[in-house]
Design an enzyme around this catalytic site. Structure first.
Site, mmCIF file in Angstrom:
data_model
loop_
_atom_site.group_PDB
_atom_site.id
_atom_site.type_symbol
_atom_site.label_atom_id
_atom_site.label_comp_id
_atom_site.label_asym_id
_atom_site.label_seq_id
_atom_site.Cartn_x
_atom_site.Cartn_y
_atom_site.Cartn_z
ATOM 1 N N ASN A 8 0.851 -1.326 -0.057
ATOM 2 C CA ASN A 8 -0.113 0.011 -0.034
ATOM 3 C C ASN A 8 1.120 1.299 0.086
ATOM 4 O O ASN A 8 1.377 1.667 0.846
ATOM 5 C CB ASN A 8 -0.874 -0.089 1.419
ATOM 6 C CG ASN A 8 -1.770 1.247 1.410
ATOM 7 O OD1 ASN A 8 -2.014 2.027 0.560
ATOM 8 N ND2 ASN A 8 -2.422 1.297 2.576
ATOM 9 N N TRP A 9 0.933 1.844 -1.277
ATOM 10 C CA TRP A 9 2.003 3.041 -1.345
ATOM 11 C C TRP A 9 1.289 4.329 -0.622
ATOM 12 O O TRP A 9 2.005 5.305 -0.635
ATOM 13 C CB TRP A 9 2.190 3.267 -2.906
ATOM 14 C CG TRP A 9 3.035 2.078 -3.539
ATOM 15 C CD1 TRP A 9 3.341 0.883 -2.946
ATOM 16 C CD2 TRP A 9 3.776 2.387 -4.611
ATOM 17 N NE1 TRP A 9 4.181 0.337 -3.713
ATOM 18 C CE2 TRP A 9 4.509 0.955 -4.610
ATOM 19 C CE3 TRP A 9 3.868 3.158 -5.726
ATOM 20 C CZ2 TRP A 9 5.152 0.654 -5.861
ATOM 21 C CZ3 TRP A 9 4.596 2.927 -7.008
ATOM 22 C CH2 TRP A 9 5.110 1.622 -6.984
ATOM 23 N N LYS A 10 0.101 4.162 -0.228
ATOM 24 C CA LYS A 10 -0.687 5.437 0.309
ATOM 25 C C LYS A 10 -0.249 6.745 -0.649
ATOM 26 O O LYS A 10 -0.479 6.377 -1.865
ATOM 27 C CB LYS A 10 -0.038 5.774 1.550
ATOM 28 C CG LYS A 10 -0.292 4.311 2.634
ATOM 29 C CD LYS A 10 -0.118 4.659 3.963
ATOM 30 C CE LYS A 10 -0.015 3.165 4.821
ATOM 31 N NZ LYS A 10 0.160 3.428 6.097
ATOM 32 N N HIS B 173 -9.199 1.298 5.389
ATOM 33 C CA HIS B 173 -7.971 1.364 6.038
ATOM 34 C C HIS B 173 -8.192 2.412 6.764
ATOM 35 O O HIS B 173 -8.953 3.134 7.129
ATOM 36 C CB HIS B 173 -6.852 1.943 5.082
ATOM 37 C CG HIS B 173 -5.571 1.915 5.566
ATOM 38 N ND1 HIS B 173 -5.223 2.701 6.584
ATOM 39 C CD2 HIS B 173 -4.329 1.071 5.261
ATOM 40 C CE1 HIS B 173 -3.691 2.659 6.930
ATOM 41 N NE2 HIS B 173 -3.487 1.612 5.915
ATOM 42 N N GLU C 107 -6.683 4.667 8.009
ATOM 43 C CA GLU C 107 -6.382 6.096 7.872
ATOM 44 C C GLU C 107 -7.688 6.811 7.156
ATOM 45 O O GLU C 107 -7.928 7.852 7.352
ATOM 46 C CB GLU C 107 -5.298 6.664 6.873
ATOM 47 C CG GLU C 107 -3.983 6.050 7.548
ATOM 48 C CD GLU C 107 -2.656 5.612 6.852
ATOM 49 O OE1 GLU C 107 -2.846 5.722 5.434
ATOM 50 O OE2 GLU C 107 -1.995 5.071 7.339
ATOM 51 N N GLU D 16 -5.286 -4.716 10.872
ATOM 52 C CA GLU D 16 -3.999 -3.753 11.052
ATOM 53 C C GLU D 16 -4.329 -3.154 12.218
ATOM 54 O O GLU D 16 -5.023 -2.071 12.413
ATOM 55 C CB GLU D 16 -3.975 -2.799 9.958
ATOM 56 C CG GLU D 16 -3.883 -3.535 8.550
ATOM 57 C CD GLU D 16 -3.397 -2.351 7.385
ATOM 58 O OE1 GLU D 16 -2.226 -2.742 6.865
ATOM 59 O OE2 GLU D 16 -4.032 -1.353 7.352
ATOM 60 N N GLY E 205 2.884 2.488 10.814
ATOM 61 C CA GLY E 205 4.123 3.434 10.594
ATOM 62 C C GLY E 205 4.404 3.810 11.877
ATOM 63 O O GLY E 205 5.190 4.979 11.651
ATOM 64 N N SER F 27 3.936 -1.846 10.388
ATOM 65 C CA SER F 27 5.086 -2.144 10.612
ATOM 66 C C SER F 27 5.902 -3.528 10.186
ATOM 67 O O SER F 27 6.736 -3.883 10.754
ATOM 68 C CB SER F 27 5.728 -1.565 11.967
ATOM 69 O OG SER F 27 5.178 -0.376 12.143
ATOM 70 N N GLY G 74 3.083 -0.998 4.223
ATOM 71 C CA GLY G 74 2.953 0.217 4.045
ATOM 72 C C GLY G 74 4.596 0.848 3.593
ATOM 73 O O GLY G 74 4.918 0.664 2.665
HETATM 74 P P1 PGA Z 1 2.994 0.436 7.658
HETATM 75 O O1 PGA Z 1 1.635 0.530 7.029
HETATM 76 O O2 PGA Z 1 3.664 -1.070 7.040
HETATM 77 O O3 PGA Z 1 3.973 1.559 7.283
HETATM 78 O O4 PGA Z 1 3.070 0.089 8.967
HETATM 79 C C1 PGA Z 1 0.775 -0.493 6.933
HETATM 80 C C2 PGA Z 1 -0.651 -0.139 6.405
HETATM 81 O O5 PGA Z 1 -0.912 1.208 6.803
HETATM 82 O O6 PGA Z 1 -1.340 -0.786 5.570
#
Ligand code: PGA
Length: 249
Positions: free
Chosen positions: A9-11, A94, A96, A166, A172, A212, A233
């Site tokens: 997931n490149w966001k 997600h 976010e 998640e 993150g 992470s 991510g």
């Molecule tokens: P992260 O993000 O690996 O940077 O913790 C995972 C995600 O939000 O899908």
């Protein structure tokens, strides 16, 4: 046998040139062909990536979609549009999106329905905040998210879904759930699904862990019996680490 999946997931990272450069690096690497590799770049990259990925085994995902098929929804993208540029998977809910765009599980259920209606596969995210975990509310939070977002589907439809657990406190932050913590929740999700749909359905749904994940911890997470891969991510923005995570089964 459940499908092993690594999804990046490149966001909201990398412009088109930077994104193409990273994708080329990934394509030049020896990706694990026994694992399904999915990439979810920013939506504006999807059309070019679709062309770059033809004749490869990597699948494309969108990071979001709208629940309606068309209309006056400025700034939004429909599932039909995503499908027309080669998208096969859509990340739904997600944390976010839940936090910054006020998406809740009930409204997400409409997105899930629309993705399924168009023959694409949702990657439905769930997970608790740190406070919810500290208050012992994590199992209830997760079962509510799963029930409200997915349990309107029939068995066949649910079998087309991928679930991603998640924990919000691990996204993150560099803080990963321990393999025991992650396995405990994955097993709980599978049991929640089994109670409603039976063991056959529950046993065949891939449940990914996200938060992470990096090459250093992927193997111990992916060897847990109910963890079928990862939603990655930060580490997906580097070809070497993304490919190494895919090799961690
Ligand atoms: P992260 O993000 O690996 O940077 O913790 C995972 C995600 O939000 O899908």
């Amino acid at each position: 046998m459940r499908q092993k999946i690594v999804a990046g997931n490149w966001k909201m990272n990398l412009d088109l040139n930077q994104g193409k450069a990273l994708l080329l690096e990934i394509l030049d690497s020896n990706i694990n062909k026994d694992t399904l590799t999915i990439i979810a770049p920013p939506a504006i990259h999807l059309n070019s990536f679709n062309q770059m990925l033809s004749h490869t085994s990597i699948a494309l995902a969108a990071q979001n979609c709208h629940q309606q098929d068309s209309g006056a929804y400025t700034g939004e993208l429909s599932v039909g549009m995503l499908k027309s540029v080669g998208v096969e998977y859509v990340i739904i809910g997600h944390s976010e999106r839940r936090e910054y765009f006020m998406e809740d599980s009930l409204s997400l259920s409409f997105k899930v329905n629309n993705v399924i209606k168009h023959g694409l596969r949702p990657i439905y995210c769930c997970g608790e905040t740190l406070t919810q975990r500290q208050e012992g509310e994590h199992f209830r939070t997760i079962s509510n998210q799963i029930e409200q977002g997915l349990f309107q589907l029939n068995e066949m439809e649910l079998l087309n879904c991928i679930v991603a657990y998640e924990p919000v406190w691990a996204i993150g932050t560099g803080e990963t759930a321990s393999p025991e913590q992650a396995q405990e929740v994955h097993n709980f999700i599978r049991k929640t699904i089994a109670k409603q749909y039976g063991d056959m359905v529950a046993d065949n749904i891939s449940i990914l862990y996200g938060g992470s994940v990096k090459p250093a911890n992927a193997k111990e997470l992916f060897t847990c019996p109910d963890i079928d891969g990862g939603l990655i991510g930060g580490a997906a923005l580097n070809a070497e680490s993304f490919v190494a995570i895919g090799d961690s089964f």
